[in-house]
Design an enzyme around this catalytic site. Sequence first.
Site, PDB file in Angstrom:
ATOM      1  N   HIS A 184      12.879  -1.572  12.880  1.00 56.49           N
ATOM      2  CA  HIS A 184      12.720  -0.653  14.015  1.00 56.49           C
ATOM      3  C   HIS A 184      13.411   0.677  13.809  1.00 56.49           C
ATOM      4  CE1 HIS A 184      10.912  -3.909  15.777  1.00 56.49           C
ATOM      5  NE2 HIS A 184      11.970  -4.530  16.221  1.00 56.49           N
ATOM      6  N   GLU A 418     -10.307  -0.707  -1.273  1.00 51.55           N
ATOM      7  CA  GLU A 418      -8.908  -0.960  -1.639  1.00 51.55           C
ATOM      8  C   GLU A 418      -8.819  -2.007  -2.741  1.00 51.55           C
ATOM      9  OE1 GLU A 418      -6.421  -0.957   2.097  1.00 51.55           O
ATOM     10  OE2 GLU A 418      -7.996  -2.330   2.715  1.00 51.55           O
ATOM     11  N   ASN A 441      -3.324   3.214  -1.338  1.00 56.95           N
ATOM     12  CA  ASN A 441      -2.079   2.427  -1.438  1.00 56.95           C
ATOM     13  C   ASN A 441      -2.386   1.060  -2.033  1.00 56.95           C
ATOM     14  OD1 ASN A 441      -1.193   4.564   0.090  1.00 56.95           O
ATOM     15  ND2 ASN A 441      -1.185   3.448   2.010  1.00 56.95           N
ATOM     16  N   ARG A 452       3.194  -2.913  -4.067  1.00 56.28           N
ATOM     17  CA  ARG A 452       3.484  -1.561  -3.586  1.00 56.28           C
ATOM     18  C   ARG A 452       4.833  -1.456  -2.889  1.00 56.28           C
ATOM     19  NH1 ARG A 452      -1.040  -1.160   1.271  1.00 56.28           N
ATOM     20  NH2 ARG A 452       0.398   0.062   2.507  1.00 56.28           N
ATOM     21  N   CYS A 488      -7.847   7.589   2.750  1.00 55.79           N
ATOM     22  CA  CYS A 488      -6.839   7.457   3.812  1.00 55.79           C
ATOM     23  C   CYS A 488      -5.530   6.863   3.297  1.00 55.79           C
ATOM     24  CB  CYS A 488      -7.375   6.646   4.984  1.00 55.79           C
ATOM     25  SG  CYS A 488      -7.797   4.966   4.536  1.00 55.79           S
TER      26      CYS A 488
HETATM   27  C1  PEP Z   1      -4.249   1.782   1.925  1.00 60.88           C
HETATM   28  O1  PEP Z   1      -4.142   0.647   1.446  1.00 60.88           O
HETATM   29  O2  PEP Z   1      -4.297   2.823   1.232  1.00 60.88           O
HETATM   30  C2  PEP Z   1      -4.323   1.968   3.390  1.00 60.88           C
HETATM   31  C3  PEP Z   1      -4.532   3.152   3.930  1.00 60.88           C
HETATM   32  O3  PEP Z   1      -4.108   0.865   4.146  1.00 60.88           O
HETATM   33  P1  PEP Z   1      -2.631   0.291   4.498  1.00 60.88           P
HETATM   34  O4  PEP Z   1      -1.619   1.242   3.934  1.00 60.88           O
HETATM   35  O5  PEP Z   1      -2.583   0.165   5.976  1.00 60.88           O
HETATM   36  O6  PEP Z   1      -2.653  -1.038   3.776  1.00 60.88           O
HETATM   37 MG    MG Z   2      -4.505  -1.040   2.717  1.00 64.64          MG
END
Ligand code: PEP
Ligand code: MG
Length: 559
Positions: A184, A418, A441, A452, A488
């Site tokens: 948090h 992804e 990501n 990650r 994204c």
């Molecule tokens: C990603 O994996 O790049 C993504 C935007 O989703 P998240 O970070 O929510 O897994």
């Molecule tokens: Mg993701």
Amino acid sequence: MKRLSGVAASPGTGVALAYVYTPDLFEIRSEGVADPDKAVAELADALAALAADLDEAAASTSGAAAEILRAQAAIARDPALRAAAAPAVRSGEQPARAVLAAGERFATELERTGNDYLTARAPDVRHICDLAARGLAGAPPRLPPRPIEPCVLVAEDLMPADTAGLDASLVLGIATESGSRTSHTSVVARGLGIPAVVGIRGLLDVVRNGGAIGIDGGAGFIVIDPDAATQRQLSSAGTELRARRERMRTAAGTGPAATADGQRIEVAANVRSVKELRSALAEGAEAVGLLRTELFYIDRDRPPSLDEQIALLREMHGMLGGRRLIVRTFDIGADKQVPFLPARPERNPELGVRGIRLAELHPELLDTQLRAVAATAALGPTAVMAPMVTTADEARWFRSRVVASGMPDVVEVGVMVEVPALALTAEELAGCVDFVSIGTNDLTQYLMAADRREADLGGFQDPFVPALLRAVAMVCRAGARRFWIGVCGEAAADPAWALLAVGLGVTELSMQADTIPAVRAALRGVTLDACRDAAMLALKATDPDQARGIARALLKESP
Ligand code: PEP
Ligand code: MG
């Protein structure tokens, strides 16, 4: 001068005096209870009253703080907590002591799961039991930290009640002994734009109340009693960061984002809550490119109802005022577990049942979410996309559920790319999706087989690695004239990387709010042809630094 490292939780630097926050201790009577049945009832009443107080506090705030308070109310209301404390009270234990012991058992179990998300919830359980015990022992309530002059707030950990009223103009930094990037304190600090370092072992043993302390929340360290040179360095880094942000805001311009020669590129925001949406709009977001809906599911004892979801989407459409909202269906699983679904012991949750795989197991959850999107689609341009899709068959299944939910035809349907398997076979998505959004990501994590969240493997997460650039190029080739392509993942927030993506054919970039101005400004400074030429060169690069160099040469101001 002493330097301590921790987890980089919220970027920014600062130097100020330490304000060490230690909630006051309280005593619990040592004698046993005279009437155990009455004491058990008192325990139940105290937890119920606490849950009601927390709900009330949640109603008077918004964003991440409200969500956290609601989650804590759910802990206080959890019958399992009551049931765990009651036997000790029946055998004569003071209810305050029994609830503390039960909370400690619960919290330890959460920590033993080894799951990041569940481990990060353990302090909540301890905090709730501490609050309940204070009430039961007749002690005064825990008073939140209230500094009256600029400071770096230092604590073992901070709870939502502690951070709810924090004044960001006085709290120049936060340093805590426990916590992780998803705890948090970190979430709230990022939301308020306060530099923070958490998880600093031994912090409270060495820091002095009122002593000077410097903080670098981006690099993840603090300096106790910094010398003059370090103070200058940290203060000027903070001033430079703020000045740079201001320059970028000016350079970002107004109106729709585009390259210098007029190629329109939508610069959108990744948000999880109404509060984050507000900041994103203030930074010039043209749309929401990724609404992460998981926050709505985690920390609750039952799934959000159709009406609750409609209310949230309605509020967001209202704020967006005709700008597009892309709703990502829930990406539950892996590190984002929810209490209302049976725990699934998995050997490797990142490769397990998450995202659309979980939706296939619980289609009723997906259907409710899609019905909420359908019910609000008339309020503004809307799109819906599924996470963790691996095959075109899964994308077709997703589309069939979207159609079955009564979704209006104008709502665009997409999937996130992804998983490397989908990047390799993306042309099979033709005719089934209107768009894809590349989640760099996870795509990087799976391409490089490197977790990650693992700081030691950070080198593999570099967005300029050749494998990622070539995967993006492959998806763009597959999508040409068939579906539009957005990004994204965090990579989109790097202005130089974003320009390469545009050169490869990406037409929408979605990112966290504070990076929007820099990306808008970078776009205004280049032509589409320059981006294309650089992208072609970067695709031939054999290491990330080479590709980064090519991309950075496009920028007017280096990052
Ligand atoms: C990603 O994996 O790049 C993504 C935007 O989703 P998240 O970070 O929510 O897994
Ligand atoms: Mg993701």
